[in-house]
Design a protein around this motif. Structure first.
Motif: not given
Ligand code: 5CA
Length: 155
Positions: A2-15
Motif C-alpha cells: 500500500h502506498p501509505l505503508a511504502e511511505k512509512v518504509q521509506i521514511t524508516l529507511n531514511a532514519l
C-alpha cells in the motif's frame, strides 16, 4: 505494498531502520487486534495517539503501550498544559494517515513526540505502518531515536 505503508518504509529507511514493514492478512487496527495478528503481548503494541495542547492548539504524539490508557490530566500536568484527544478528522489532517494506521514517523508535519516509559521493558515493540493492517517491529531504543521522543509516564 500500500502506498501509505511504502511511505512509512521509506521514511524508516531514511532514519536508519533495517527492518521491514509487514502487511498482515488480518486487522491490526486496534492494539488488541494487532497483538492477535502478530502473536505478541498487547503491551508490545505501540499506539500512536494524537493529542491537542489547549494553549495553542498544537498537536503532540503519544506513543503508548497497548496495555496502557493515557491519563490526560497527568500528561497535561507534565507538559504544563491541558491536552485533549484529536478527532479522527484532525488525526488525518495532521498526520496524513487514517485512524488505526497512524505510524510513529512519516507524518505530514513534524510532531513533538512523547513515549510511554513502559515500552522500554520489551526487546521488540510493534507500531502501525500507515494502514490498519501494516506494522513494523522495532526496539524501543530505536523507536525513541527515530522519533526523537521524550520518555514519560503516561498512565
Ligand atoms: N494499528 C494500531 C497499532 S499497531 C493502532 O493504530 N492503534 S491505535 O491505538 O494507535 O489506534 C487506534 C486509536 O485511534 C484508538 O486508541 C483511539 O484513540 C483512536 N480512535 C479510534 N477512533 C477514533 C475516532 N473516531 N476519533 C478519534 N480517535 C479515534
Amino acid at each position: 505494498m500500500h502506498p501509505l505503508a511504502e511511505k512509512v518504509q521509506i521514511t524508516l529507511n531514511a532514519l536508519g531502520y533495517f527492518g521491514q514493514v509487514q502487511e498482515l492478512p488480518t486487522s491490526t487496527r486496534t492494539a488488541t487486534e494487532a497483538a492477535q495478528s502478530i502473536g505478541c503481548e498487547v503491551g508490545q503494541i505501540v499506539k500512536s495517539l494524537v493529542f491537542i495542547l489547549s494553549r495553542d492548539q498544537t498537536p503532540i504524539l503519544l506513543l503508548v503501550s497497548g496495555r496502557n490508557r493515557v491519563d490526560e490530566s497527568k500528561v497535561g500536568d507534565l507538559l504544563k498544559d491541558k491536552i485533549r484527544k484529536a478527532t479522527a478528522q484532525e488525526v488525518g489532517q495532521i498526520t496524513g494517515f487514517p485512524i488505526g494506521g497512524v505510524p510513529p514517523v512519516g507524518h505530514r508535519q513534524p510532531i513533538p513526540t512523547y513515549m510511554d516509559e513502559d515500552l522500554l521493558q520489551f526487546d521488540v515493540v510493534w507500531a502501525a505502518a500507515g494502514t490498519p493492517n501494516s506494522v513494523f517491529p522495532v526496539s524501543p531504543f530505536h523507536l525513541k531515536e527515530f522519533t526523537k521522543a521524550w520518555i514519560i509516564p503516561v498512565k
